[in-house]
Scaffold this motif. Structure first.
Motif, short mmCIF file in Angstrom:
data_model
loop_
_atom_site.label_atom_id
_atom_site.label_comp_id
_atom_site.label_asym_id
_atom_site.label_seq_id
_atom_site.Cartn_x
_atom_site.Cartn_y
_atom_site.Cartn_z
N ASP A 98 14.55 -4.27 -11.20
CA ASP A 98 13.10 -4.10 -11.16
C ASP A 98 12.47 -4.98 -10.09
O ASP A 98 11.53 -4.57 -9.41
CB ASP A 98 12.48 -4.34 -12.53
N ILE A 99 12.98 -6.20 -9.94
CA ILE A 99 12.47 -7.10 -8.88
C ILE A 99 12.83 -6.54 -7.51
O ILE A 99 12.02 -6.56 -6.58
CB ILE A 99 13.02 -8.53 -9.07
N HIS A 100 14.03 -6.01 -7.39
CA HIS A 100 14.48 -5.42 -6.12
C HIS A 100 13.57 -4.26 -5.74
O HIS A 100 13.13 -4.15 -4.60
CB HIS A 100 15.93 -4.94 -6.27
N TYR A 101 13.27 -3.38 -6.69
CA TYR A 101 12.41 -2.23 -6.41
C TYR A 101 10.97 -2.67 -6.12
O TYR A 101 10.30 -2.06 -5.29
CB TYR A 101 12.44 -1.24 -7.57
N ALA A 102 10.50 -3.70 -6.78
CA ALA A 102 9.15 -4.20 -6.52
C ALA A 102 9.03 -4.70 -5.08
O ALA A 102 8.02 -4.46 -4.40
CB ALA A 102 8.78 -5.31 -7.50
N GLY A 103 10.06 -5.39 -4.59
CA GLY A 103 10.06 -5.85 -3.21
C GLY A 103 10.06 -4.69 -2.22
O GLY A 103 9.37 -4.72 -1.20
N ALA A 104 10.82 -3.65 -2.54
CA ALA A 104 10.88 -2.48 -1.67
C ALA A 104 9.54 -1.75 -1.64
O ALA A 104 9.06 -1.34 -0.57
CB ALA A 104 11.99 -1.54 -2.13
N ILE A 105 8.90 -1.59 -2.79
CA ILE A 105 7.61 -0.92 -2.85
C ILE A 105 6.55 -1.75 -2.13
O ILE A 105 5.70 -1.20 -1.41
CB ILE A 105 7.22 -0.65 -4.32
N ALA A 106 6.60 -3.06 -2.27
CA ALA A 106 5.65 -3.92 -1.56
C ALA A 106 5.83 -3.80 -0.05
O ALA A 106 4.85 -3.77 0.70
CB ALA A 106 5.82 -5.37 -2.02
N ALA A 107 7.07 -3.73 0.40
CA ALA A 107 7.34 -3.59 1.84
C ALA A 107 6.76 -2.27 2.35
O ALA A 107 6.16 -2.23 3.44
CB ALA A 107 8.83 -3.66 2.10
N LEU A 108 6.93 -1.20 1.60
CA LEU A 108 6.35 0.09 2.01
C LEU A 108 4.83 0.02 2.04
O LEU A 108 4.20 0.61 2.92
CB LEU A 108 6.82 1.20 1.07
N GLY A 109 4.24 -0.70 1.11
CA GLY A 109 2.79 -0.88 1.10
C GLY A 109 2.30 -1.63 2.32
O GLY A 109 1.26 -1.29 2.90
#
Length: 56
Positions: A27-38
């Protein structure tokens, strides 16, 4: 958004993604990826607005 801000935020997102992988929390890994896309999306919106004359 300046280049320094863009790359600093990008590197922070990559660090969060790696931390998520190291501690085995997807979940932390995916949160970082979504933040990067943002960050990329906001950067593109700001570039487009500046190019069209919206940011004077």
């Amino acid at each position: 958004m300046s280049r320094l801000t863009f790359w600093s935020l990008g590197l922070l997102c990559v660090a969060v993604e790696v931390l998520g992988l190291v501690i085995d929390r997807r979940d932390i890994h995916y949160a970082g990826a979504i933040a990067a896309l943002g960050i990329i999306a906001v950067h593109n919106i700001l570039i487009r607005a500046h190019r069209d004359g919206g940011a004077e």
